[in-house]
Design an enzyme around this catalytic site. Structure first.
Site, PDB file in Angstrom:
ATOM      1  N   GLY A  95       0.829  -1.208   0.000  1.00  0.00           N
ATOM      2  CA  GLY A  95       0.000   0.000   0.000  1.00  0.00           C
ATOM      3  C   GLY A  95       0.859   1.252   0.000  1.00  0.00           C
ATOM      4  N   ARG A 123      -7.889  -2.446  -1.900  1.00  0.00           N
ATOM      5  CA  ARG A 123      -7.634  -1.400  -0.892  1.00  0.00           C
ATOM      6  C   ARG A 123      -7.973  -0.011  -1.442  1.00  0.00           C
ATOM      7  NH1 ARG A 123      -2.153  -2.428   2.174  1.00  0.00           N
ATOM      8  NH2 ARG A 123      -3.072  -0.804   3.483  1.00  0.00           N
ATOM      9  N   GLN A 170       0.549   7.501   4.234  1.00  0.00           N
ATOM     10  CA  GLN A 170       0.683   7.177   2.810  1.00  0.00           C
ATOM     11  C   GLN A 170       0.036   8.274   1.971  1.00  0.00           C
ATOM     12  OE1 GLN A 170      -1.074   3.275   2.516  1.00  0.00           O
ATOM     13  NE2 GLN A 170       0.683   2.279   3.460  1.00  0.00           N
ATOM     14  N   ASP A 332      -0.069  -0.209  12.899  1.00  0.00           N
ATOM     15  CA  ASP A 332       0.347  -1.548  12.457  1.00  0.00           C
ATOM     16  C   ASP A 332       0.573  -2.508  13.635  1.00  0.00           C
ATOM     17  OD1 ASP A 332       0.228  -0.741   9.827  1.00  0.00           O
ATOM     18  OD2 ASP A 332       2.340  -0.221   9.715  1.00  0.00           O
ATOM     19  N   LYS A 359      -6.627  -2.612   5.860  1.00  0.00           N
ATOM     20  CA  LYS A 359      -5.182  -2.896   5.768  1.00  0.00           C
ATOM     21  C   LYS A 359      -4.979  -4.134   4.865  1.00  0.00           C
ATOM     22  CE  LYS A 359      -3.612   0.507   8.133  1.00  0.00           C
ATOM     23  NZ  LYS A 359      -2.816   1.523   7.435  1.00  0.00           N
ATOM     24  N   ARG A 405       1.313  -9.090   9.239  1.00  0.00           N
ATOM     25  CA  ARG A 405       1.267  -8.710  10.664  1.00  0.00           C
ATOM     26  C   ARG A 405       0.310  -9.609  11.446  1.00  0.00           C
ATOM     27  NH1 ARG A 405       4.930  -4.807  10.421  1.00  0.00           N
ATOM     28  NH2 ARG A 405       4.722  -3.222   8.817  1.00  0.00           N
TER      29      ARG A 405
HETATM   30  C1  S3P Z   1       2.739   3.533   6.242  1.00  0.00           C
HETATM   31  C2  S3P Z   1       1.618   4.123   6.756  1.00  0.00           C
HETATM   32  C3  S3P Z   1       0.517   3.378   7.387  1.00  0.00           C
HETATM   33  C4  S3P Z   1       0.926   1.962   7.755  1.00  0.00           C
HETATM   34  C5  S3P Z   1       1.696   1.291   6.662  1.00  0.00           C
HETATM   35  C6  S3P Z   1       2.953   2.072   6.334  1.00  0.00           C
HETATM   36  C7  S3P Z   1       3.752   4.369   5.588  1.00  0.00           C
HETATM   37  O1  S3P Z   1      -0.567   3.307   6.478  1.00  0.00           O
HETATM   38  O2  S3P Z   1      -0.204   1.205   8.096  1.00  0.00           O
HETATM   39  O3  S3P Z   1       2.050  -0.010   7.035  1.00  0.00           O
HETATM   40  O4  S3P Z   1       4.888   3.909   5.385  1.00  0.00           O
HETATM   41  O5  S3P Z   1       3.445   5.527   5.270  1.00  0.00           O
HETATM   42  P1  S3P Z   1      -1.626   4.517   6.349  1.00  0.00           P
HETATM   43  O6  S3P Z   1      -0.873   5.708   6.026  1.00  0.00           O
HETATM   44  O7  S3P Z   1      -2.538   4.148   5.227  1.00  0.00           O
HETATM   45  O8  S3P Z   1      -2.316   4.552   7.674  1.00  0.00           O
END
Ligand code: S3P
Length: 447
Positions: A95, A123, A170, A332, A359, A405
């Protein structure tokens, strides 16, 4: 792959963690967009980070990876040096790759097609597509559910101020990186502060980024009077400059061993080189709130990130409430928090964590179902779980649902359960921690 885990006592020794996944992704991305060479040490050689490398290689970036030494060298081609990709950009299960790279592609004057595995194809992408469309990128889902494949044609972006309904690093990172290419400054307002690795790293590569907390009566506040949300602003950028990056160990991977040492009788584990950036440190707060015996040693700043060694000894735990602006700091780690809660006296409530449903799997449904097979007393709620702990768990035949996870959290539960546990689909740990079962075996034998 099926793995069998028998219960144990006395976990002992040291864990040297693999590199932080979030930071490894970002180091490749910013290295590719910089002038000159970026040398990354402590890189996480896992499937997700290799997906990021492969996407940038397809856009003409030369990247050398030394798997044994965990070193990656990125030959940056500047903000405007990416080439139109040769074929599909495949992001696998990641993601982070998918959403952040979308922001970079929104700034490129070529068309690209982004796709991933069956989990990524479910997703939500609207959360990143909407702000990039508002900036002027052409971006369209080729999937009737609005997810990947995404076709993106970028260029001619304008700066925006975007209120993100979710605290997502993200999404924030994708918008900030698109903002490097915009005609004026770009801001992201998020309801609580999500991990800030992109902001820290952008500054180190020569970008201009500022962050400020907003007042408690802000409309995007998460309801916590302490937190009125955050505003992060990036300036358009003519150039970034390559540099050395030292990736600390991943606190999200450390969490499994912290939890294991807390619940397996007679344990004492030292986990070294753990990244403890406060926007990632919620698990430390939760462990303390539950009564865990945990101490931080050798705290220091390594490059742009705080690190420490974490010493955890077994102790008796009690239930707690996990919610509000703490959630993005341990999003996470919530599956393993559910495991901790099963071994804690009394009730633990996890709330404000609806994101868990989107997730790598629906982690509320998966943890409720799989821990339930072990005899756990868990009620799923729309945005979390209520766990009544303190009853012993028994071994069972479990399924990872191909969520890395979930697999590692269930392995931790199995260590402290009665009888053997089998976990189907355990190979998914390759997404973030390929050596997980090897490291687990080593501390079982006291090495
Ligand atoms: C991450 C942000 C999180 C996290 C993912 C890694 C990142 O997701 O759950 O494992 O590296 O920016 P979200 O930003 O969608 O919450």
């Amino acid at each position: 792959m099926n793995i069998t885990i028998s219960p144990c006592r006395n976990l002992r020794g040291q864990i040297k963690l693999p590199g932080d996944k979030s930071i490894s992704h970002r180091a490749v991305m910013l290295g590719a967009l910089s002038e000159g060479i970026t040398e990354i040490s402590g890189f996480l050689m896992s499937a997700d980070c290799l997906s990021t490398i492969s996407c940038f290689e397809k856009m003409g970036i030369r990247i050398e990876a030394d798997e044994a030494e965990k070193k990656v060298t990125v030959h940056g081609r500047s903000l405007h040096g990416l080439s139109a990709p040769q074929g599909l950009l495949y992001t696998g299960n990641s993601g982070t790759t998918t959403r952040i790279i979308s922001g970079i592609l929104a700034g490129q004057p070529f068309e690209s097609l982004l796709d991933g595995d069956s989990s990524i194809r479910t997703r939500p992408m609207k959360r990143i597509m909407d702000p990039l469309l508002a900036m002027g990128a052409l971006i369209r889902s080729e999937n009737e559910n609005g997810c990947v494949p995404l076709r993106i044609r970028g260029g001619n972006l304008k700066g925006i101020s975007w209120k993100s309904p979710v605290a997502s690093a993200q999404v924030k990172s994708g918008i900030l990186l698109a903002g490097l290419y915009a005609d004026s400054e770009t801001s992201v307002l998020e309801p609580a502060l999500s991990r800030d690795h992109t902001e820290r790293m952008l500054k180190a590569f020569g970008g201009t980024v500022s962050s400020k907390p907003l007042s408690g009566d802000n409309p995007i506040s998460d309801g916590n009077p302490q937190s009125g949300g955050w505003k992060i602003t990036v300036q358009p950028q003519p150039r970034l400059t390559g540099r050395r990056i030292l990736v600390p160990g991943d606190i999200s991977s450390a969490a499994f061993f912290m939890a294991a040492a807390a619940i397996v009788p007679g344990s004492e584990l030292l986990i070294t080189n753990v990244g403890i950036n406060p926007t990632r440190g919620g698990i430390l707060q939760v462990l303390r709130a539950m009564g865990a015996d945990i101490s931080l040693l050798d705290e220091k700043l390594q490059g742009m990130e705080e690190t420490a060694s974490v010493l955890v000894r077994t102790s008796s735990l009690h239930g707690t409430v996990i919610g509000g602006s703490l959630i993005p700091t341990l999003i996470d780690e919530l599956p393993v928090c559910a495991v901790l809660a099963c071994f804690a006296e009394g009730e633990t409530v996890i709330r404000d964590a609806k994101e868990l449903r989107v997730k790598e799997s629906d982690r509320i449904a998966v943890m409720t179902e799989e821990l339930g097979k072990m005899g756990a007393d868990i009620t799923p709620t729309e945005d979390g779980m209520i766990i009544r702990g303190g009853k012993s768990l028994h071994g069972a035949e479990l399924d990872s649902h191909m969520d890395h996870r979930a697999a590692m959290s269930l392995a931790v539960a199995a260590l402290a359960a009665e009888g053997e546990t089998q976990i189907r689909g355990a190979e998914c740990v390759n997404i973030s921690y390929p050596e997980f079962f090897k490291d687990l075996q080593r501390i079982r034998t006291g090495g």
